[in-house]
Motif scaffolding. Sequence first.
Motif, PDB file in Angstrom:
ATOM      1  N   GLN A  83      26.536  -3.827  53.500  1.00  0.00           N
ATOM      2  CA  GLN A  83      27.821  -4.168  54.133  1.00  0.00           C
ATOM      3  C   GLN A  83      28.781  -2.979  54.097  1.00  0.00           C
ATOM      4  O   GLN A  83      29.718  -2.890  54.870  1.00  0.00           O
ATOM      5  CB  GLN A  83      28.473  -5.351  53.420  1.00  0.00           C
ATOM      6  CG  GLN A  83      27.903  -6.682  53.851  1.00  0.00           C
ATOM      7  CD  GLN A  83      28.428  -7.817  53.000  1.00  0.00           C
ATOM      8  OE1 GLN A  83      28.898  -7.616  51.879  1.00  0.00           O
ATOM      9  NE2 GLN A  83      28.329  -9.026  53.517  1.00  0.00           N
ATOM     10  N   ARG A  84      28.548  -2.067  53.160  1.00  0.00           N
ATOM     11  CA  ARG A  84      29.494  -0.965  52.957  1.00  0.00           C
ATOM     12  C   ARG A  84      28.967   0.405  53.367  1.00  0.00           C
ATOM     13  O   ARG A  84      29.739   1.333  53.621  1.00  0.00           O
ATOM     14  CB  ARG A  84      29.887  -0.915  51.473  1.00  0.00           C
ATOM     15  CG  ARG A  84      30.719  -2.109  51.041  1.00  0.00           C
ATOM     16  CD  ARG A  84      30.750  -2.230  49.527  1.00  0.00           C
ATOM     17  NE  ARG A  84      31.599  -3.335  49.091  1.00  0.00           N
ATOM     18  CZ  ARG A  84      31.242  -4.611  49.086  1.00  0.00           C
ATOM     19  NH1 ARG A  84      30.038  -4.956  49.473  1.00  0.00           N
ATOM     20  NH2 ARG A  84      32.070  -5.549  48.688  1.00  0.00           N
ATOM     21  N   PHE A  85      27.647   0.564  53.379  1.00  0.00           N
ATOM     22  CA  PHE A  85      27.071   1.894  53.616  1.00  0.00           C
ATOM     23  C   PHE A  85      25.924   1.853  54.627  1.00  0.00           C
ATOM     24  O   PHE A  85      25.219   0.851  54.744  1.00  0.00           O
ATOM     25  CB  PHE A  85      26.525   2.495  52.310  1.00  0.00           C
ATOM     26  CG  PHE A  85      27.570   2.706  51.265  1.00  0.00           C
ATOM     27  CD1 PHE A  85      28.363   3.842  51.261  1.00  0.00           C
ATOM     28  CD2 PHE A  85      27.767   1.758  50.270  1.00  0.00           C
ATOM     29  CE1 PHE A  85      29.329   4.036  50.288  1.00  0.00           C
ATOM     30  CE2 PHE A  85      28.730   1.941  49.293  1.00  0.00           C
ATOM     31  CZ  PHE A  85      29.516   3.075  49.301  1.00  0.00           C
ATOM     32  N   ARG A  86      25.736   2.981  55.302  1.00  0.00           N
ATOM     33  CA  ARG A  86      24.544   3.203  56.101  1.00  0.00           C
ATOM     34  C   ARG A  86      23.626   4.073  55.233  1.00  0.00           C
ATOM     35  O   ARG A  86      24.082   5.069  54.657  1.00  0.00           O
ATOM     36  CB  ARG A  86      24.935   3.938  57.388  1.00  0.00           C
ATOM     37  CG  ARG A  86      23.788   4.138  58.350  1.00  0.00           C
ATOM     38  CD  ARG A  86      24.296   4.480  59.737  1.00  0.00           C
ATOM     39  NE  ARG A  86      24.906   3.327  60.376  1.00  0.00           N
ATOM     40  CZ  ARG A  86      26.153   3.308  60.868  1.00  0.00           C
ATOM     41  NH1 ARG A  86      26.912   4.369  60.801  1.00  0.00           N
ATOM     42  NH2 ARG A  86      26.646   2.226  61.435  1.00  0.00           N
ATOM     43  N   GLN A 114      26.246   6.716  53.611  1.00  0.00           N
ATOM     44  CA  GLN A 114      27.366   7.057  54.490  1.00  0.00           C
ATOM     45  C   GLN A 114      28.262   5.816  54.585  1.00  0.00           C
ATOM     46  O   GLN A 114      27.804   4.758  55.021  1.00  0.00           O
ATOM     47  CB  GLN A 114      26.795   7.394  55.864  1.00  0.00           C
ATOM     48  CG  GLN A 114      27.645   8.293  56.690  1.00  0.00           C
ATOM     49  CD  GLN A 114      26.981   8.510  58.054  1.00  0.00           C
ATOM     50  OE1 GLN A 114      25.810   8.176  58.259  1.00  0.00           O
ATOM     51  NE2 GLN A 114      27.735   9.028  58.975  1.00  0.00           N
ATOM     52  N   PRO A 115      29.535   5.914  54.160  1.00  0.00           N
ATOM     53  CA  PRO A 115      30.397   4.723  54.192  1.00  0.00           C
ATOM     54  C   PRO A 115      30.607   4.203  55.602  1.00  0.00           C
ATOM     55  O   PRO A 115      30.725   4.983  56.548  1.00  0.00           O
ATOM     56  CB  PRO A 115      31.728   5.230  53.613  1.00  0.00           C
ATOM     57  CG  PRO A 115      31.439   6.538  52.991  1.00  0.00           C
ATOM     58  CD  PRO A 115      30.235   7.104  53.674  1.00  0.00           C
ATOM     59  N   ILE A 116      30.607   2.880  55.754  1.00  0.00           N
ATOM     60  CA  ILE A 116      30.893   2.249  57.043  1.00  0.00           C
ATOM     61  C   ILE A 116      32.368   1.830  57.010  1.00  0.00           C
ATOM     62  O   ILE A 116      32.800   1.172  56.069  1.00  0.00           O
ATOM     63  CB  ILE A 116      30.027   0.982  57.257  1.00  0.00           C
ATOM     64  CG1 ILE A 116      28.548   1.333  57.254  1.00  0.00           C
ATOM     65  CG2 ILE A 116      30.418   0.275  58.545  1.00  0.00           C
ATOM     66  CD1 ILE A 116      27.637   0.124  57.239  1.00  0.00           C
ATOM     67  N   ASN A 117      33.122   2.209  58.020  1.00  0.00           N
ATOM     68  CA  ASN A 117      34.547   1.834  58.006  1.00  0.00           C
ATOM     69  C   ASN A 117      34.798   0.549  58.782  1.00  0.00           C
ATOM     70  O   ASN A 117      34.262   0.298  59.785  1.00  0.00           O
ATOM     71  CB  ASN A 117      35.395   2.966  58.577  1.00  0.00           C
ATOM     72  CG  ASN A 117      35.284   4.189  57.687  1.00  0.00           C
ATOM     73  OD1 ASN A 117      35.246   4.069  56.468  1.00  0.00           O
ATOM     74  ND2 ASN A 117      35.197   5.350  58.294  1.00  0.00           N
TER      75      ASN A 117
END
Length: 117
Positions: A83-86, A114-117
């Motif tokens: 939910q938070r990162f790729r 990689q953080p998902i915004n």
Amino acid sequence: MKLGSLVIPKGTTIVVPIVKMHRDKAVWGSDSDKFNPLRFENGVSRAANHPNAFLAFSIGPRVCIGQNFALMEAKTVLTMILQRFRLNLSDEYKHAPADHLTLQPQNGLPVVLQPIN
Ligand code: HEM
């Protein structure tokens, strides 16, 4: 002890080769070597052509008592991360699976988050 036509002397240690059995094409199909989580989409007992083919937690009276907890925990943690990162495999990853009872990456499994915004 007799197992089919096989005579097993008393005191013999028997190891169940789970990694090999989980890749048996006769049980798991011709794509048994492929990573395909969708084969479990209708439940563990329907993933292969035998309801007890999946042996990661063993079966029978000594089945792992932590099975449901472990699966729930893994799904929860993975969901929270996704939910938070790729996630991408690092260029440093070298494919070298090793059979240490469970299959493990011999040189670790470096990933880039990689953080998902
Ligand atoms: C991915 C995680 C796990 C895997 C793959 C796993 C796998 C197994 C396997 C294959 C056995 C059977 C060993 C045998 O044939 O004697 C076993 C037994 C057992 N596991 Fe797990 N396990 C996991 C997580 C856990 C957790 C989280 C707990 C506790 C919270 C746990 C507690 C136990 C116990 C107490 C037994 C012995 C059951 C008995 O002999 O009656 N396991 N586990």
